[in-house]
Each structure stands twice: as C-alpha cells, then as structure tokens.
Enzyme design. Structure first.
Site, PDB file in Angstrom:
ATOM      1  NE  ARG A  15     -59.779  51.864 -28.186  1.00 58.26           N
ATOM      2  CZ  ARG A  15     -58.523  52.080 -27.860  1.00 58.26           C
ATOM      3  NH1 ARG A  15     -58.206  52.455 -26.619  1.00 58.26           N
ATOM      4  NH2 ARG A  15     -57.546  51.974 -28.746  1.00 58.26           N
ATOM      5  CG  ASP A  16     -57.048  55.714 -28.000  1.00 60.93           C
ATOM      6  OD1 ASP A  16     -57.042  56.320 -26.922  1.00 60.93           O
ATOM      7  OD2 ASP A  16     -56.032  55.238 -28.502  1.00 60.93           O
ATOM      8  CG  HIS A 207     -52.325  53.520 -31.627  1.00 58.02           C
ATOM      9  ND1 HIS A 207     -53.664  53.260 -31.780  1.00 58.02           N
ATOM     10  CD2 HIS A 207     -52.228  54.218 -30.468  1.00 58.02           C
ATOM     11  CE1 HIS A 207     -54.340  53.781 -30.776  1.00 58.02           C
ATOM     12  NE2 HIS A 207     -53.488  54.372 -29.963  1.00 58.02           N
ATOM     13  CG  HIS A 209     -51.445  58.459 -28.116  1.00 53.87           C
ATOM     14  ND1 HIS A 209     -52.671  58.820 -27.623  1.00 53.87           N
ATOM     15  CD2 HIS A 209     -51.509  57.123 -28.341  1.00 53.87           C
ATOM     16  CE1 HIS A 209     -53.445  57.747 -27.544  1.00 53.87           C
ATOM     17  NE2 HIS A 209     -52.758  56.697 -27.973  1.00 53.87           N
ATOM     18  CB  CYS A 240     -53.954  54.846 -22.248  1.00 55.60           C
ATOM     19  SG  CYS A 240     -54.162  53.538 -21.032  1.00 55.60           S
ATOM     20  CG  ASN A 249     -55.168  58.234 -30.617  1.00 60.78           C
ATOM     21  OD1 ASN A 249     -54.580  57.187 -30.828  1.00 60.78           O
ATOM     22  ND2 ASN A 249     -56.044  58.369 -29.632  1.00 60.78           N
TER      23      ASN A 249
END
Ligand SMILES: CC(C)(COP(=O)([O-])OP(=O)([O-])OC[C@H]1O[C@@H](n2cnc3c(N)ncnc32)[C@H](O)[C@@H]1OP(=O)([O-])[O-])[C@@H](O)C(=O)NCCC(=O)NCCSC(=O)C[C@@](C)(O)CC(=O)[O-]
Length: 305
Positions: A15-16, A207, A209, A240, A249
C-alpha cells in the site's frame, strides 16, 4: 538498555510502498507480491487502499487484489479506508482490518483528504462504527506527528488531541507517522513520553519514513520506550503523494537486520523477504534504496549477524 524480546513488523509495502510509484504495477503482480510477503513469516500485511481511485490511481484495483491473494492463516490482511464509501468496498473485498487515517496537522489533513480535522472526525467515526459492526479491527494512522511539510514542527499536544479522539471512537491501535521523515530520537522520546502518560504502550505502533536517514535511530529509541509494533515497507518504498518531500518508509529488510542483530524476535525470514524485494524491484525496473539490497547487489547475499 531494556528492550522487548519480540516485535511485530507491519508490512505496508503493497500500500504505502506502491501508492507513490509512477510505474504501474499490474494487478497480478500486486497479488504475487502479497503472496511472496505472506511466505516470509510476516503476520501483518497492509495490502492496498480503498481511497478514491482518482487520488491514488496505482491502487484502483484494490478489490481485485484483496479478493485474489492467497490468504495464510495467522496473517492479518489490512487496507486503508478513508470513509464509508471506502469501507463498503473494503468489506466487499474481505479485509481483516480497516486502517483509517488523518493528520495531526491541519494543512496536511486538508491536502491529503480534502477536509479539515474537525470535518474528518465524524467521517472516521462512522467508519469505526461500521467496521466494528462487521467485527473488524480498526487501526488509526496519525500523520505528521513530528513535522509537517506545510507547518513545520508539530507539538505533541496536537498529536494527543487527535489520539484522544481516535481512541474515544474505539480505534484499537494508533500508528504514529513521521510522514516526511524529519524526526530525531529526542523528538520521538518527547512525543512518546507525552502519549504514554495517558495511554498504555500497547496502543501504539510507529511508522517512520527514512527521508533523512533517521528511521532506525528513531526505532531504537522507540524500542527503548517499550514500543513493540513497527510499520515498514519492503525495499524502503513509499511516501504520501500529498505530503511534499515525502519519500520511502524504513525498509523492512533493514529493520529486520537491526532487530535480528539485537536478538529481538520477529518471525520474519530475511531470505524469503528478499525474494519479495527482488520481485518488486524487477517489476518497478529500478534498484530499491535499502541498505540490505545494496549489500545483496555487491556481495551476492544479505549480511547475516
Ligand atoms: C478522502 C477522499 C476520498 C475525499 O475526497 P473528496 O473528493 O473530498 O470525496 P467526497 O466525499 O466529496 O466524494 C466525492 C466523490 O468521490 C466518491 N468517493 C469518495 N470516497 C470514495 C472512495 N473511498 N472510493 C471510491 N469513491 C469515493 C464519492 O462517492 C463521490 O462520488 P460522486 O458522488 O461525485 O460520483 C480523497 O481525498 C482521498 O481518496 N484521499 C486519499 C489520499 C491518499 O490516499 N493519501 C495517501 C494515504 S495516507 C498516507 O500515506 C500516510 C500514512 C497512512 O502512510 C501514514 C504516514 O506516513 O503518515
């Protein structure tokens, strides 16, 4: 240093990792990617996103992907869900867990989900109620917990305000996102000290990055503070598209190297994980940024501690 004995890695690569990639990945390749990750020992995979397809065209095939993956027992297959329209599609596709999301900073919230923080809360509350009615766990992401590309430093008080609202709604776990990778360990410590005065550590995942190379240092500080859940993305992919300057990430394989070396169990097998990284690297047609993959390219295999 007091460290946890076991950590859960929450793989957000499908996803990310993919949402910010320009090269279109075919649906069957996304399915294959998730299936490879499922073989690596991970027990949590964020598969896709049920946001508006116009906002994230790469993940427009969310229903098809989730319906076709080979599910392994003991793995939670999650997806991002912004609103009731997204939840309908996610439930139809068979998610195990819904991940709602918003930002601690007003400007990033506006850019990312087209609403103010105040307008967002009732929308997310509806999603939590709907997901719980369908017996699904709900995870709540808070973005820009340390810095915002439009507002600069974000004080922990702002993160606390949003945390309070999400936990009041019944969200099971909060993932704290350093969306643009600006945080350093002293800021992570200050943020967590403030949050942990009010809530138990089990409520939080981190989370990070890795935009400025501080993710592993921030994770080490979080481990010291008792955090046992970390989001990461294979190959260090991610970012994002609605946060200026956001890049990947922390790479799952780099985090795994750190944890393996520190004797912290994850259940994840490095070689199997690297099979998934090699696969997506080939599909993206570029070298991924992780340190472990650089070693594999130079030396033929990953370093083993
Ligand atoms: C939230 C919205 C949908 C609001 O977008 P909007 O345009 O304000 O939506 P709306 O509610 O006004 O609806 C407009 C139209 O879109 C449709 N619609 C509405 N929702 C959906 C949906 N879910 N699926 C399909 N269609 C949808 C809806 O049905 C309607 O259709 P119409 O009636 O006009 O025909 C939009 O802003 C959006 O999709 N944003 C997502 C952006 C995004 O995905 N960003 C990246 C993920 S967040 C992130 O990466 C950070 C994180 C989580 O990793 C943590 C960190 O690093 O910090």
């Amino acid at each position: 240093m007091q460290l946890p004995k076991h950590v859960t890695l929450k793989e957000v690569g499908p996803r990310d990792g993919l949402q910010n990639e320009k090269v279109h990945i075919a649906t069957e390749d996304k399915i294959q990617l998730v299936n490879l990750l499922s073989q690596s020992g991970l027990n949590y995979i964020e598969v896709t996103s049920f946001v508006h397809p116009k906002w994230i065209p790469q993940l427009a095939d969310a229903v098809e992907v989730l319906q076709a993956i080979k599910r392994e027992k003991d793995i939670t297959y999650a997806a991002l869900v912004p609103n009731m329209r997204g939840l309908e599609r996610a439930l139809q596709a068979g998610i195990d867990e819904a991940s709602i999301f918003m930002s601690a900073s007003e400007s990033h919230n506006q850019k990312n989900i087209n609403k103010t923080i105040l307008e967002t809360l009732p929308i997310l509350k509806e999603v939590v109620i709907g997901a719980k009615a369908a017996n699904k766990h709900v995870r709540g992401y808070i973005s820009t917990v340390i810095g915002c590309p439009y507002e600069g430093y974000i004080h922990p008080e702002k993160v606390l305000q949003v945390t309070d609202k999400l936990l009041e709604m019944g969200v099971d776990e909060i993932s704290l996102g350093d969306t643009i990778g600006v945080g350093v360990p002293t800021q992570v410590e200050y943020l967590l000290e403030e949050l942990l005065k009010r809530y138990p550590v089990e409520k939080f995942a981190m989370h990070f990055h890795d935009t400025r190379g501080t993710a592993l240092a921030n994770i080490t500080k979080s481990l010291e503070m008792g955090i046992t859940k970390f989001d990461s993305s294979l190959g260090g992919l991610g970012g994002c598209p609605y946060a200026k300057g956001a890049t990947g990430n922390v790479a799952t394989e780099d985090l795994l190297y750190l944890l393996d070396g520190m004797g912290i169990a994850t259940g994840v097998n490095m070689e199997k994980l690297l099979d998934a990284v090699r696969f997506i690297e080939q599909k993206l047609g570029k070298d991924v940024a992780s340190k472990q993959m650089a070693i594999v390219r130079n030396e033929g295999s990953a370093n083993v501690t």
